[in-house]
Design a protein around this motif. Structure first.
Motif, mmCIF file in Angstrom:
data_model
loop_
_atom_site.group_PDB
_atom_site.id
_atom_site.type_symbol
_atom_site.label_atom_id
_atom_site.label_comp_id
_atom_site.label_asym_id
_atom_site.label_seq_id
_atom_site.Cartn_x
_atom_site.Cartn_y
_atom_site.Cartn_z
ATOM 1 N N UNK A 26 0.664 -1.162 0.010
ATOM 2 C CA UNK A 26 -0.030 0.192 0.056
ATOM 3 C C UNK A 26 1.038 1.453 -0.216
ATOM 4 N N UNK A 27 2.059 1.249 -0.028
ATOM 5 C CA UNK A 27 2.993 2.354 0.182
ATOM 6 C C UNK A 27 4.099 2.467 -1.246
ATOM 7 N N UNK A 28 3.858 3.909 -1.512
ATOM 8 C CA UNK A 28 4.854 4.199 -2.668
ATOM 9 C C UNK A 28 5.533 5.340 -2.156
ATOM 10 N N UNK A 29 6.895 5.230 -2.041
ATOM 11 C CA UNK A 29 7.935 6.046 -1.520
ATOM 12 C C UNK A 29 8.614 7.081 -2.662
ATOM 13 N N UNK A 30 8.629 8.097 -2.209
ATOM 14 C CA UNK A 30 9.186 9.236 -3.044
ATOM 15 C C UNK A 30 10.695 9.032 -2.725
ATOM 16 N N UNK A 31 11.665 9.058 -3.666
ATOM 17 C CA UNK A 31 13.161 8.979 -3.577
ATOM 18 C C UNK A 31 13.498 9.896 -3.046
ATOM 19 N N UNK A 32 14.627 9.625 -2.200
ATOM 20 C CA UNK A 32 15.347 10.594 -1.110
ATOM 21 C C UNK A 32 16.002 11.301 -1.890
ATOM 22 N N UNK A 33 16.472 11.227 -2.873
ATOM 23 C CA UNK A 33 17.473 12.119 -3.950
ATOM 24 C C UNK A 33 16.384 13.179 -4.367
ATOM 25 N N UNK A 34 15.044 13.093 -4.338
ATOM 26 C CA UNK A 34 14.177 14.041 -4.991
ATOM 27 C C UNK A 34 13.715 14.822 -3.849
ATOM 28 N N UNK A 35 13.395 13.959 -2.719
ATOM 29 C CA UNK A 35 12.364 14.546 -1.633
ATOM 30 C C UNK A 35 11.878 13.721 -0.631
ATOM 31 N N UNK A 36 10.943 13.860 0.009
ATOM 32 C CA UNK A 36 10.546 13.046 1.208
ATOM 33 C C UNK A 36 9.158 12.874 1.146
ATOM 34 N N UNK A 37 8.550 11.642 1.648
ATOM 35 C CA UNK A 37 7.053 11.278 1.747
ATOM 36 C C UNK A 37 6.629 10.239 1.071
ATOM 37 N N UNK A 38 5.256 10.023 0.888
ATOM 38 C CA UNK A 38 4.941 8.821 0.196
ATOM 39 C C UNK A 38 3.557 8.864 -0.162
ATOM 40 N N UNK A 39 3.130 8.089 -1.028
ATOM 41 C CA UNK A 39 1.811 7.892 -1.481
ATOM 42 C C UNK A 39 1.172 6.486 -1.065
ATOM 43 N N UNK A 40 -0.034 6.710 -0.144
ATOM 44 C CA UNK A 40 -0.527 5.377 0.168
ATOM 45 C C UNK A 40 -1.936 5.093 -0.737
ATOM 46 N N UNK A 170 -10.718 12.884 6.102
ATOM 47 C CA UNK A 170 -9.647 12.595 6.916
ATOM 48 C C UNK A 170 -10.078 11.243 7.699
ATOM 49 N N UNK A 171 -11.285 10.841 7.844
ATOM 50 C CA UNK A 171 -11.578 9.282 8.165
ATOM 51 C C UNK A 171 -10.799 8.423 7.329
ATOM 52 N N UNK A 172 -11.041 8.749 5.821
ATOM 53 C CA UNK A 172 -10.641 7.671 4.869
ATOM 54 C C UNK A 172 -8.847 7.791 5.021
ATOM 55 N N UNK A 173 -8.214 8.982 5.332
ATOM 56 C CA UNK A 173 -6.673 9.126 5.440
ATOM 57 C C UNK A 173 -6.360 8.288 6.576
ATOM 58 N N UNK A 174 -7.174 8.569 7.687
ATOM 59 C CA UNK A 174 -6.893 7.551 8.845
ATOM 60 C C UNK A 174 -6.918 6.131 8.571
ATOM 61 N N UNK A 175 -7.917 5.575 7.981
ATOM 62 C CA UNK A 175 -7.926 4.190 7.471
ATOM 63 C C UNK A 175 -6.644 3.742 6.728
ATOM 64 N N UNK A 176 -6.225 4.860 5.735
ATOM 65 C CA UNK A 176 -5.070 4.305 4.816
ATOM 66 C C UNK A 176 -3.897 4.152 5.666
ATOM 67 N N UNK A 177 -3.883 5.001 7.029
ATOM 68 C CA UNK A 177 -2.787 4.697 7.698
ATOM 69 C C UNK A 177 -2.873 3.679 8.700
ATOM 70 N N UNK A 178 -3.907 3.070 8.776
ATOM 71 C CA UNK A 178 -4.195 1.963 9.730
ATOM 72 C C UNK A 178 -4.167 0.649 9.229
ATOM 73 N N UNK A 179 -2.857 0.037 9.802
ATOM 74 C CA UNK A 179 -2.925 -1.349 9.108
ATOM 75 C C UNK A 179 -4.077 -2.145 9.438
#
Length: 319
Positions: A26-40, A170-179
């Motif tokens: 469920x997680x796609x990471x932005x390269x450290x060379x380019x920036x920080x953060x991810x997409x769930x 916000x509730x859907x974002x919380x669910x995305x971040x909840x295993x």
């Protein structure tokens, strides 16, 4: 390939292009060379793509993407502003804006902001699901995908976010971040958001006898006010003054349009939000009750049990 499979393939391809890489299901990471953060990302049973992006680029990093696949997407800008050139058409959303977009056979250059947190939420809707929903809501063929897009390759319908939609996001974002997320509940919430915007953006709300289109607009405003002020709601008289309808017309129209009285509707909004707090944000019963506007915890527990068939204290044990 089925349309929902094709949609999933488009998202998977886009999310694994440079500068992103897949870290887990469920997680796609932005390269450290380019920036920080991810997409769930979560894909529901019906093929809805639910995505939450929270990234910050060090420097400008335009990316190119093209697809022949027809796409319907609900987009919500939560912070920052990304510019996109889609087949020669400039498109961007500012914080607090959203859009229902339609596109096919497109080429796009994405220009995310640099040195600024960019946060967005989106729902990718399979064409078959969109057309099915359109057929259920209206007999007009004009709101099917092909008719909406016409001979264009890209069409956005832009709107402002209201507090209720923001809360649902916000509730859907919380669910995305909840295993321990419930994908079934996430799908239900995504479908509710889609239904709301299709009715709103295509003006599909039924008009009860004796009411005008302007009256319907005021009734929707009344609903938004009650959703935004569920902790401290206005009285019926104050609400009628706020929206410009007399209290009789407000009560009659609200029941005809939404299927319940104003305060029955408020109770459902409170209880639904409380359920999401208990499921996704780890609140205890008292915290959830107070957050949604209950001072009497016993009354909250009784109404919660009556609606969901389970005590609020048992939600985590069951779900």
């Amino acid at each position: 390939m089925r349309t929902d499979d094709a949609l999933a393939a488009v998202y998977q391809h886009y999310l694994t292009m440079e500068p992103y890489s897949q870290q887990d299901e469920h997680t796609y990471q932005l390269s450290d060379k380019v920036g920080s953060g991810n997409i769930k990302r979560v894909t529901t049973y019906s093929g809805i793509e639910i995505l939450f992006s929270q990234v910050e680029y060090h420097q400008p990093f335009p990316t190119y993407f093209a697809s022949e696949t027809p796409i319907v997407e609900l987009q919500f800008a939560l912070s920052g502003e990304r510019h996109v050139d889609i087949s020669g058409q400039d498109y961007s959303l500012s914080k607090g804006q959203g859009a229902l977009i339609f596109m096919q056979d497109f080429e796009a250059w994405f220009h995310p902001p640099a040195k600024e947190l960019y946060t967005s939420f989106s729902l990718g809707i399979p064409i078959s699901l969109f057309n099915y929903a359109a057929a259920q809501l209206s007999t007009m063929n004009s709101i099917r995908f092909k008719q909406v897009l016409g001979d264009q390759v890209f069409k956005p319908i832009v709107f402002q976010l209201d507090s209720r939609i923001q809360c649902m996001i916000n509730n859907l974002i919380a669910a995305l971040n909840n295993n321990d997320r419930s994908c079934l509940l996430m799908e239900a919430a995504a479908l509710e958001i889609l239904n709301r915007f299709m009715i709103q953006l295509f003006d599909l709300a039924p008009i009860p006898a004796g009411f005008s289109r302007e009256d319907i607009r005021k009734l929707y405003l009344a609903r938004e006010i009650m959703e935004a002020s569920m902790v401290d709601p206005p009285s019926l008289l104050c609400l009628s003054k706020q929206v410009g309808l007399n209290d009789f017309k407000l009560k009659k129209g609200f029941k005809a349009l939404f299927g319940s009285t104003v305060f029955e509707y408020l109770r459902q909004v409170r209880l639904n939000h409380a359920m999401k707090l208990l499921l996704n944000q780890g609140n205890n019963v008292t915290e959830a009750a107070v957050t949604v506007g209950y001072n009497n915890i016993s009354a909250f527990s009784q109404q919660f049990h009556r609606k969901f068939g389970v005590k609020p204290s048992d939600v985590k044990k069951i779900y």
